[in-house]
Design an enzyme around this catalytic site. Sequence first.
Site, short mmCIF file in Angstrom:
data_model
loop_
_atom_site.label_atom_id
_atom_site.label_comp_id
_atom_site.label_asym_id
_atom_site.label_seq_id
_atom_site.Cartn_x
_atom_site.Cartn_y
_atom_site.Cartn_z
N LYS A 1 8.23 -10.48 4.76
CA LYS A 1 9.40 -9.70 4.38
C LYS A 1 10.62 -10.08 5.24
CE LYS A 1 7.33 -7.30 1.15
NZ LYS A 1 5.95 -7.79 0.93
C1 LIG Z 1 4.97 -6.53 0.22
C2 LIG Z 1 5.07 -5.46 -0.78
C3 LIG Z 1 4.33 -4.27 -0.68
C4 LIG Z 1 3.22 -4.05 0.29
O1 LIG Z 1 3.48 -4.33 1.58
P1 LIG Z 1 2.32 -4.67 2.63
O2 LIG Z 1 2.98 -4.37 3.92
O3 LIG Z 1 1.97 -6.11 2.48
O4 LIG Z 1 1.17 -3.76 2.36
C5 LIG Z 1 4.58 -3.27 -1.61
N1 LIG Z 1 5.47 -3.43 -2.58
C6 LIG Z 1 6.18 -4.57 -2.72
C7 LIG Z 1 7.20 -4.67 -3.81
C8 LIG Z 1 5.99 -5.62 -1.84
O5 LIG Z 1 6.67 -6.76 -2.00
#
Ligand SMILES: *Cc1c(COP(=O)(O)O)cnc(C)c1O
Length: 399
Positions: A186
């Site tokens: 992210k």
């Molecule tokens: C990455 C992501 C998640 C989940 O995040 P994690 O920290 O990997 O569990 C949820 N929703 C979206 C749209 C994402 O891109």
Amino acid sequence: MPGFELFGDLERKEVNDVLDNGVLMRYGFDGMRKGHWKAKALEAELTKTFDSKYVQLVSSGTAAVSVALASAGVGAGDEVIMPTFTFVASFEAIMMLGAIPVLVDIDSTLTLDPKAVEAAITSKTKAVMVVQMCGSMANMDALRSVCDIHNLVFVEDACQAIGGTYKGKPLGGLADIGCFSFDFVKTITCGEGGAVVTNNKDYYINADHFSDHGHDHIGNDRGAETHPFLGYNFRISELNAAVGLAQVKRLPEFIAIQKRNYMIIREALSQIPEVTFRTVPNGGEESYAFLNFFLPNLETALKVSSAFKENGVDVCWNYYENNWHYIRKWHHLKEAKSLYPLSKEIKSELSKLSKKDFSQSDYWIGRNISCLIKLSWTEVEVTQRAKTMAKHIKLVVSS
Ligand SMILES: *Cc1c(COP(=O)(O)O)cnc(C)c1O
């Protein structure tokens, strides 16, 4: 998008603070901490970043979605409307609570179509979950009014849109309760981590307790705390929070780099009449984590996608055949392949998925190409990449 690309001394310093005193947990051990409260400090910082009164850090973005829904009282038998284009975490987090995911079409924003949402509302609908995919957003005013009219909880998953805004307000902070992920890919990362964001004090207190076994966090004797209600453990560790504390301070720098790189590519592709761009609602500004564009049809999009791969243009995807982000290849969901028994209501809703008409979503996803914008590219590299991309799109559309 990824914060891990720019990682160094600032992150190391914050983590070393935690290692020096050895308190790896966010709660308790006040005497040993030497004043270091990384999770608390990061929460305080994030209230500013997301212009929201309350932030509760948790262990992941997926946990954030479950905690957000639980905090708003969504659970067994409640229907939650979500998009066909998202990450698998969306339905996982809903089903964790025994709630029922109801999938509906997206539109040219690549996020929830407000009309499709309205059409899917039943007497069991409890919440609408918008997912701000690939750095941009849905028509938030339209969705807000649907939620208000039908008295539904409005949940905003902004995991992929950290730093984007709508009418000057940060994405993630617009709905009743918002969710972020700080996993390794992210825009800013904790390694693993997530956050629940809200202006609603009750939801916040619920999230604070629920993510830590229902402990009420009153007083400073952890062992003596009471449990107003049941919870789970979705805590973030101090080590992960320390990384995030360094990263969040760099967010403006990350967004500026993304914007520069995005603009260079967008400008080059704008010269091609067959290329159009995703709709960004009036008043919206993307986070520039991705550049999404449409080609005239699926066949052209697949050809461009292959041409990119063959010519070294990486991190660009057509999601039509993708099994992480789009309903077509979510066979495990459609076939309800669960390790443990699922409720009759969930199984019944999932069994409809193979037959439902999602041609509107297929139309947008089939023609779309989504390109990740990296932070580590130099201006020279992006300019070269933009030229290569434009060249191969032109070759495909003229063939
Ligand atoms: C990455 C992501 C998640 C989940 O995040 P994690 O920290 O990997 O569990 C949820 N929703 C979206 C749209 C994402 O891109």
